[in-house]
Design a protein around this motif. Structure first.
Motif, PDB file in Angstrom:
ATOM      1  N   TYR A   1       0.875  -1.184   0.000  1.00 61.02           N
ATOM      2  CA  TYR A   1       0.000   0.000   0.000  1.00 61.02           C
ATOM      3  C   TYR A   1       0.902   1.220   0.000  1.00 61.02           C
TER       4      TYR A   1
ATOM      5  N   ASP B   1       0.588   4.097  -1.171  1.00 59.39           N
ATOM      6  CA  ASP B   1      -0.031   5.423  -1.113  1.00 59.39           C
ATOM      7  C   ASP B   1      -0.663   5.726   0.244  1.00 59.39           C
TER       8      ASP B   1
ATOM      9  N   LEU C   1      -2.852   9.031   1.179  1.00 55.21           N
ATOM     10  CA  LEU C   1      -4.283   8.955   1.497  1.00 55.21           C
ATOM     11  C   LEU C   1      -4.569   9.506   2.894  1.00 55.21           C
TER      12      LEU C   1
ATOM     13  N   LEU D   1      -4.996  13.173   2.635  1.00 50.45           N
ATOM     14  CA  LEU D   1      -6.091  13.707   1.814  1.00 50.45           C
ATOM     15  C   LEU D   1      -6.954  14.693   2.574  1.00 50.45           C
TER      16      LEU D   1
ATOM     17  N   PHE E   1     -15.565   7.207   0.754  1.00 48.49           N
ATOM     18  CA  PHE E   1     -14.105   7.324   0.695  1.00 48.49           C
ATOM     19  C   PHE E   1     -13.642   8.750   0.961  1.00 48.49           C
ATOM     20  N   THR E   2     -13.160   8.976   2.189  1.00 49.73           N
ATOM     21  CA  THR E   2     -12.478  10.243   2.491  1.00 49.73           C
ATOM     22  C   THR E   2     -11.176   9.960   3.216  1.00 49.73           C
TER      23      THR E   2
ATOM     24  N   PRO F   1      -8.181   6.431   4.356  1.00 50.02           N
ATOM     25  CA  PRO F   1      -7.774   5.065   3.957  1.00 50.02           C
ATOM     26  C   PRO F   1      -8.271   3.958   4.878  1.00 50.02           C
TER      27      PRO F   1
ATOM     28  N   PHE G   1      -8.768   0.101   4.199  1.00 50.31           N
ATOM     29  CA  PHE G   1      -7.725  -0.915   4.421  1.00 50.31           C
ATOM     30  C   PHE G   1      -8.267  -2.028   5.319  1.00 50.31           C
TER      31      PHE G   1
ATOM     32  N   LEU H   1     -14.257  12.886  -2.002  1.00 46.51           N
ATOM     33  CA  LEU H   1     -13.326  13.998  -2.180  1.00 46.51           C
ATOM     34  C   LEU H   1     -12.361  13.627  -3.286  1.00 46.51           C
ATOM     35  N   ALA H   2     -11.694  14.652  -3.806  1.00 46.02           N
ATOM     36  CA  ALA H   2     -10.835  14.419  -4.963  1.00 46.02           C
ATOM     37  C   ALA H   2      -9.718  13.445  -4.616  1.00 46.02           C
ATOM     38  N   VAL H   3      -9.566  12.436  -5.460  1.00 45.01           N
ATOM     39  CA  VAL H   3      -8.475  11.475  -5.276  1.00 45.01           C
ATOM     40  C   VAL H   3      -7.476  11.713  -6.403  1.00 45.01           C
TER      41      VAL H   3
ATOM     42  N   LEU I   1      -3.263   1.263  -2.184  1.00 50.35           N
ATOM     43  CA  LEU I   1      -4.567   0.983  -1.578  1.00 50.35           C
ATOM     44  C   LEU I   1      -5.685   1.479  -2.496  1.00 50.35           C
ATOM     45  N   LEU I   2      -5.444   2.640  -3.111  1.00 48.81           N
ATOM     46  CA  LEU I   2      -6.455   3.186  -4.023  1.00 48.81           C
ATOM     47  C   LEU I   2      -6.657   2.246  -5.209  1.00 48.81           C
TER      48      LEU I   2
END
Lengths: 150, 378
Positions: free
Chosen positions: A118, A120, A124, A127, B102-103, B105, B108, B127-129, B139-140
């Protein structure tokens, strides 16, 4: 690398934990997360506690329904990845830090041990950075009500 | 005949008592769909408050797990707790669908516990990814590949998802945000004085500094112009300093944080609403609220904003980071009150048509039903 090679966790840069048989590893400098499911977690717990490659393969075949040849291929492949990601480093130990778990009466189903990455996770987590007092305002305050006035 | 309710595990980074857009939406979304025959539980984090691990709000069962401390602080003890509790929750509740907003991680942990009780997974991008290709080592990337369906709240976000993982084209769609009609009716718009309003978290991404930088140009033509910035955040002190440097103290007002209910009242007192964001807004809820109150909007060309604001019809779209263009757009609307009033009315109609609550709920219900049918086939 030979069958007698031993390894250990790259403790300077990596935090690792086996939970319910599955391994989670974190590269502390990059923030990358890794995971390994049941067979992977089993292999990880052996390799990272300085069991040799040969000992690890023997333990895998003793615990899972798998031919030695396939177990050897899979363990070496996983080991390559763990080394490439610098999650483990070579060890000079002459024996394992802990004894291998005893072979069970009945072997478990085998799946190829895999390292899930993982890369990223840090991105994340960034974010939506936590901003106390902004998105996190209690409803009581939002409604201008007191505890008694609810 | 007795009908078994289908079970939805609704997962959101924060929930009651927090009041962000996603949280408030969830508190309305769940009861509406419960009336249509679904059973919900909420899985969420504690956030920064000391909240109980299990809670209930308006009959909605809430489970709070230490996802944030586990991942942010790399805390293995919390990872074990989060994982085991989640396994237990899944095994007990047996969800048919896990609906993940999804905001953050924390998904997981969903993938880590899929074996506890396999369920269809909907991922709603809130939200913007990153729009760059997402590898299988991310993960994305894994989330987009493993999801059974992905929803976005704008086409801009849908394009980002499909760019990240092209095969998602077969299992992704846009479901626009929807809002219920405000309880108050719009007052007629006044442009004397010219009252500009910006609402949101006071963070650099929202571009309130660009709105401030536009004020001298606006004031040069319209000395009666006033800008209200409603919201709070870490950027506030910096903005207050900027106001002083620009010498526009008498024309700018900071209200601080306002309740969701007060937002419509504030909009009602404004001539127009500015949304000067510099980041990729996934949607642009404030722009929609402004339209609901028949206010024209000046918004930047980022993310989903140009979908919420129809350029030239319900407001004006301008380049981001451009105070001069922003000022020109504001002055254009202020100088054309009739056209601006028409834009406001057109925005209100468009909001009713495209972004209405029932449509939003209908589309999610249809998606749930479709996935449940495919689960039966599986």
């Amino acid at each position: 690398m030979t069958g007698m090679s031993r390894f250990m966790v790259n403790e300077a840069e990596v935090a690792a934990k086996v939970m319910d048989g599955e391994a989670i590893l974190i590269d502390l400098s990059s923030g990358k997360y890794y995971s390994m499911d049941l067979v992977g977690g089993f292999v990880w717990s052996l390799l990272s506690s300085q069991h040799s490659v040969e000992e690890t393969i023997a333990a895998v075949t003793a615990h899972y329904e798998v031919a030695e040849e396939r177990a050897a291929t899979d363990v070496k492949k996983l080991l390559d990845e763990l080394q490439k990601e610098k999650l483990i480093v070579a060890s000079n130990a002459e024996s394992a830090a802990v004894a291998a778990p005893a072979a069970p009466a009945e072997k478990s189903e085998y799946t190829e041990p895999k390292l899930y990455t993982y890369e990223d996770m840090g991105d994340l987590l960034a974010l939506d950075p936590p901003m106390p007092g902004l998105t996190e305002v209690p409803w009581e305050g939002a409604d201008n009500k007191t505890e008694e006035g609810k | 005949m007795f009908k078994i309710k289908k079970r939805i595990l609704y997962w959101t980074q924060l929930f009651y008592p927090y009041v962000g857009g996603v949280e408030v939406l969830g508190t309305r979304f769940i009861p509406t769909l419960e009336k249509r025959g679904f059973e919900f539980i909420v899985v969420t984090s504690h956030g920064s408050l000391d909240l109980p691990d299990e809670d209930e709000h308006n009959g909605i069962k809430i489970f709070r797990l230490p996802f944030q401390t586990a991942l942010r602080e790399k805390n293995f003890e919390d990872m074990i707790i989060a994982r085991r509790r989640l396994q237990q929750i899944k095994q007990t509740f047996k969800p048919d669908i896990v609906h993940f907003n999804f905001t953050d991680p924390s998904i997981f942990f969903h993938w880590q516990t899929q074996a506890a009780h396999p369920a269809k997974t909907i991922v709603s991008i809130r939200l913007a990814v990153p729009s760059a290709p997402a590898s299988e080592q991310s993960l994305l990337g894994q989330t987009f590949r493993n999801a059974d369906w992905i929803t976005t709240n704008s086409r801009a976000m849908l394009a980002d998802v499909r760019q990240a993982v092209p095969e998602t084209v077969d299992y992704s769609s846009t479901i626009y945000n929807g809002l219920e009609q405000p309880k108050i009716s719009p007052d007629p718009v006044s442009y004397q004085p010219l009252h500009l309003l910006a609402i949101g978290r006071v963070v650099p991404e929202k571009g309130f500094d660009v709105a401030l930088a536009a004020m001298p140009e606006i004031l040069a033509k319209r000395p009666d112009a006033r800008l209200t910035i409603a919201g709070d955040g870490p950027e506030k002190a910096q903005l207050e300093k900027q106001v002083e440097t620009l010498g526009v103290q008498s024309a700018v007002n900071f209200t601080g944080w306002v309740t969701p209910e007060k937002v419509y009242e504030l909009i009602n007192g404004a001539s127009l609403v500015v949304v000067p964001s510099r980041w990729r807004e996934a949607f642009g809820l404030v722009a929609l609220q402004a339209s609901q109150m028949a206010r024209p909007v000046v918004a930047t060309e980022v993310g989903g904003l140009p979908e919420v604001v129809a350029n030239g019809q319900t407001g004006l779209i301008v380049a981001k980071e451009n105070p001069t263009e922003l000022a020109k757009a504001v002055l254009h609307l202020a100088d054309s009150p009739e056209q601006s009033a028409k834009m406001g009315i057109a925005g209100r109609e468009r909001a009713k048509e495209m972004f209405n609550w029932d449509k939003h709920i209908d589309e999610y219900e249809q998606l749930y039903q479709r996935l449940l049918r495919s689960a039966e086939v599986d």
